[in-house]
Design a protein around this motif. Sequence first.
Motif, PDB file in Angstrom:
ATOM      1  N   ARG A  79      -7.453  10.851   1.612  1.00 14.46           N
ATOM      2  CA  ARG A  79      -6.095  10.734   2.169  1.00 14.46           C
ATOM      3  C   ARG A  79      -5.757  12.057   2.867  1.00 14.46           C
ATOM      4  N   PRO A 111      -3.995   1.385  14.622  1.00 20.16           N
ATOM      5  CA  PRO A 111      -3.749   0.870  15.975  1.00 20.16           C
ATOM      6  C   PRO A 111      -4.566  -0.388  16.273  1.00 20.16           C
ATOM      7  N   GLU A 145      -8.330   4.028   7.072  1.00 22.20           N
ATOM      8  CA  GLU A 145      -7.174   3.136   7.264  1.00 22.20           C
ATOM      9  C   GLU A 145      -6.279   3.644   8.380  1.00 22.20           C
ATOM     10  N   TYR A 152      -2.285   9.205  21.228  1.00 17.44           N
ATOM     11  CA  TYR A 152      -1.421  10.365  21.013  1.00 17.44           C
ATOM     12  C   TYR A 152      -2.003  11.281  19.949  1.00 17.44           C
ATOM     13  N   ASN A 207       0.622  13.915  12.197  1.00  7.78           N
ATOM     14  CA  ASN A 207       1.339  12.642  12.004  1.00  7.78           C
ATOM     15  C   ASN A 207       0.448  11.509  11.511  1.00  7.78           C
ATOM     16  N   ILE A 262      -0.511   8.785   8.646  1.00  4.21           N
ATOM     17  CA  ILE A 262       0.308   8.073   7.661  1.00  4.21           C
ATOM     18  C   ILE A 262      -0.206   8.461   6.280  1.00  4.21           C
ATOM     19  N   ARG A 263       0.684   9.041   5.488  1.00  5.99           N
ATOM     20  CA  ARG A 263       0.273   9.745   4.276  1.00  5.99           C
ATOM     21  C   ARG A 263      -0.396   8.859   3.247  1.00  5.99           C
ATOM     22  N   TYR A 264       0.027   7.620   3.191  1.00  5.40           N
ATOM     23  CA  TYR A 264      -0.478   6.786   2.105  1.00  5.40           C
ATOM     24  C   TYR A 264      -1.756   6.036   2.472  1.00  5.40           C
ATOM     25  N   MET A 265      -2.308   6.366   3.646  1.00  5.81           N
ATOM     26  CA  MET A 265      -3.530   5.670   4.039  1.00  5.81           C
ATOM     27  C   MET A 265      -4.694   6.637   4.055  1.00  5.81           C
ATOM     28  N   THR A 272       0.841  -1.194   0.000  1.00  8.97           N
ATOM     29  CA  THR A 272       0.000   0.000   0.000  1.00  8.97           C
ATOM     30  C   THR A 272       0.877   1.246   0.000  1.00  8.97           C
ATOM     31  N   LEU A 301       7.280   8.043  25.346  1.00  9.82           N
ATOM     32  CA  LEU A 301       7.796   8.200  23.986  1.00  9.82           C
ATOM     33  C   LEU A 301       9.306   8.433  23.996  1.00  9.82           C
ATOM     34  N   LEU A 329       1.808   4.253  17.722  1.00  9.57           N
ATOM     35  CA  LEU A 329       0.522   3.569  17.587  1.00  9.57           C
ATOM     36  C   LEU A 329       0.618   2.107  17.986  1.00  9.57           C
ATOM     37  N   ARG A 380      -8.204   8.305  15.571  1.00 10.23           N
ATOM     38  CA  ARG A 380      -7.193   7.258  15.633  1.00 10.23           C
ATOM     39  C   ARG A 380      -6.743   7.022  17.070  1.00 10.23           C
ATOM     40  N   ASN A 389       6.697  14.101  26.446  1.00 10.84           N
ATOM     41  CA  ASN A 389       7.175  12.848  25.846  1.00 10.84           C
ATOM     42  C   ASN A 389       7.480  11.789  26.898  1.00 10.84           C
ATOM     43  N   THR A 395       5.786   7.494  14.242  1.00 12.60           N
ATOM     44  CA  THR A 395       4.337   7.480  14.391  1.00 12.60           C
ATOM     45  C   THR A 395       3.832   6.053  14.569  1.00 12.60           C
ATOM     46  N   ALA A 426      13.536   5.168  20.856  1.00 14.37           N
ATOM     47  CA  ALA A 426      12.229   5.563  21.353  1.00 14.37           C
ATOM     48  C   ALA A 426      11.612   6.466  20.274  1.00 14.37           C
ATOM     49  N   PRO A 427      10.271   6.475  20.168  1.00 14.45           N
ATOM     50  CA  PRO A 427       9.629   7.213  19.076  1.00 14.45           C
ATOM     51  C   PRO A 427      10.106   8.653  18.927  1.00 14.45           C
ATOM     52  N   MET A 428      10.243   9.356  20.037  1.00 12.30           N
ATOM     53  CA  MET A 428      10.605  10.764  19.943  1.00 12.30           C
ATOM     54  C   MET A 428      12.053  10.952  19.490  1.00 12.30           C
ATOM     55  N   GLU A 442       7.444   8.677  10.028  1.00 20.77           N
ATOM     56  CA  GLU A 442       6.453   7.621   9.857  1.00 20.77           C
ATOM     57  C   GLU A 442       6.756   6.447  10.790  1.00 20.77           C
ATOM     58  N   PHE A 492       1.400   4.119  -3.074  1.00 17.62           N
ATOM     59  CA  PHE A 492       1.135   5.545  -2.875  1.00 17.62           C
ATOM     60  C   PHE A 492       2.362   6.380  -3.225  1.00 17.62           C
ATOM     61  N   PHE A 521      -0.736  14.777  17.845  1.00 18.49           N
ATOM     62  CA  PHE A 521       0.437  15.630  17.655  1.00 18.49           C
ATOM     63  C   PHE A 521       0.066  16.955  16.992  1.00 18.49           C
TER      64      PHE A 521
END
Lengths: 497, 257
Positions: free
Chosen positions: B156, B125, B120, B105, B111, B113-116, A23, B72, A404, B172, B67, A400, A489-491, A397, A27, B107
């Motif tokens: 999108r 999650p 989606e 979370y 944030n 996801i660009r392609y969804m 996917t 995070l 999640l 989300r 954070n 992110t 870590a994510p950050m 990404e 894109f 932001f």
Amino acid sequence: MKDIVAREQVRLSAWKCLRLSLTGMSFRLGRSIITVSILALAVAFLSYMITYGLISHDTRLAAGRELEDERLLGEFSTRLTSPDSADTILANLNSTDEKAAARRAEYERWSQTASLEEILRIARQLDAFGLYIRQLPVTKRAVLTGDMEEDSILALARSLGSAARLDSFLKHLNASGEVPMPGSEEEFRRLIQSGVPLLAGWIEAVQKGQLVAIARVQSATAGQDIKTLLAGSTAGFTSTLEDAGFHSTPEMHTRLRRLAQHALEEEKLRHALTQQEVRYALARKSGLKAPQIDMAAVLPWITSARRADDAAACLSPAGIGLSAAQLLAMADRKRRTDALRNVAGASFSGAGDRLSPREGIFAFDAGTRWLIGVSFIVCAVGVANAMLMSVTERFTEIATMKCLGALNSFVMQIFFFEALVQGMVGGLAGLILGTFLAVVRSAAEFGTLAFHNIPYADLFSGGLAAWLVGLALAAGAAISPVWMAARLAPMEAMRME
Amino acid sequence: MHAQSPTTTPAAAASRPVIVRCLRLEKRYGTGESATYALRGVDSTIFRGEFMAILGPSGSGKSTYFNMIGALDSPTAGRVLIDEVDVAQLSASELAFLRCRKIGYIFQSYNLIRYMTALENVMVPMTFAGVSPETARRRGMELLELVGIGHRWQHRPIEMSGGQQQRVAIARSLSNKPMILLCDEPTANLDFKTGAEILEILRQINRERGVTVICATHDHRLLDICDRMMWVRDGRIDRVDERKDVKITVGRMGGQE
């Protein structure tokens, strides 16, 4: 009361990961195309080098062999007029190729010895010693060999016949002390003192035997020209040769007859071209100047049946009886020989060295290996850079996804799949492009000769290797930055950007 | 009980369950001479179900603190306890579990996801949590309806405005029914009206679903909505105010805007 109980996160199936990465890829098609193109270019470069290397090597090798075949007549004529030199005999004793084996059979007959074994052993020892002498430093070699001609190891060995000379030679040799000589000093003494005289005696016997054989052939043929004899289909001549002890096979005779006929035709033509009348007639027809008329000028001019007819008409006053068809065939043969010379002379690495057959797909000469090595590095750097770029711009990404609840293994998997798909597609495109370019270049350089000697099996393995290299590089280059980002870590991953 | 934050009144602490607790939290970037402290020993307590605003100028350590409590980023020293569980003790997989189901979370830059598509994105999650695609799709649509963009489920992110993207992000964040919603400057990139709508949605989630909302912000409208506000300055917590105590101040600020 406790609402938050930390447990293990669910693992996603590989299939889900693959679908998610597909996917993403569909894109980011534009972005992917850039990465895939770089991959394709890198693989194209590599596969081009491999394919061209393989085709050019085998084409030149085949051309060299064919040219060598053309020299068969000359070689044979020489052998029928004078005996082989001592060095040639020694070389034939130590060589492993087919021709040398045939020569050895002849020598065995002429020398009248029952067994070659002892002689071959001495020859091998002497050869090893010759190799050893040749790899010594020049100055050292000069001291050892004095004013001897150092090319001939046999001459050197024979000059050591006296004990005093041998002692001083060994003294100098041991003083150099750099590389130990093959075998012990004792063995060497035995070789020089008993082996070499034996070998020399044997070689003289061979030469005498060959002289006798030559005399027998000459008396049988009553001084006729050898070429004429070979060109005719006289079974008598063949048996004469065999009686004298010259090794021959029916195929060789067929080949020799063909070559002899060609040589006779050329002689006729050369003779005809010396006549004024013919020269002027040809000059008028061809537009060449009369003083330029010779074989090298006329044959290239005969490019069509019409011109061949014209040439035959011009040549008719000389009465040599060459037909238009024969002339055209001669012209074609000359063109082919010229093409073969060009091909065999042009070496991939620039040096006109003699080629040896490849053993395996990557056993090229040094120059080709170097080029393939460089193209591999270019390929690696290009792919690593493309993958690194496509991964670093997606650190957010990755972060992110981790926020999640993505596991590191999941992040790794989707990027790995993506790199794999890109590697496969880019590699395939590059392979097609590279092979196509290599074939085009080979065709431009070698003409139709290139297509007579295509090593399909090796090309397939070479292509597969280039494709796999692209794939492995893509996956490898993507994995390291993703692993770096996924572990954080994510950050921290977000800050990397 | 545990050590109390100096700014929390003992009565309040005793009566309400704690959901996030920080103990002498420190975060240092760099080492040696060039080391800078983003947090210099923070003790704080956030109660279950409250709406906490974290306020402070840029560079105050507000984002770093945010954070840390969202698991995070890892602290240099000190501990973060989420529902009395030390985050540092969790394995990578348990951390992923926590981020997936217990914390949502949001932001500043959405944030997504660009392609969804919007749906989606909301389903991601749930996919990570192993929810079946049918359930995920149904719940995703419900959540998109809740934030008011059900009709744009197949768009999108690039085809949506900032406000719409932030709504998708909220949907989300709610997809696995989290206990805590962490918002990092949720209105900073939005215009006045859209920002107000987003804040209203957050307030609604807090009141109706009992989700603890922790919101780092510059947006002073938030002071009207929140239960308590935490002022961060120079890597320390300056003070924590109950909203009822600063009502007059807020009114004046609102008047200025």
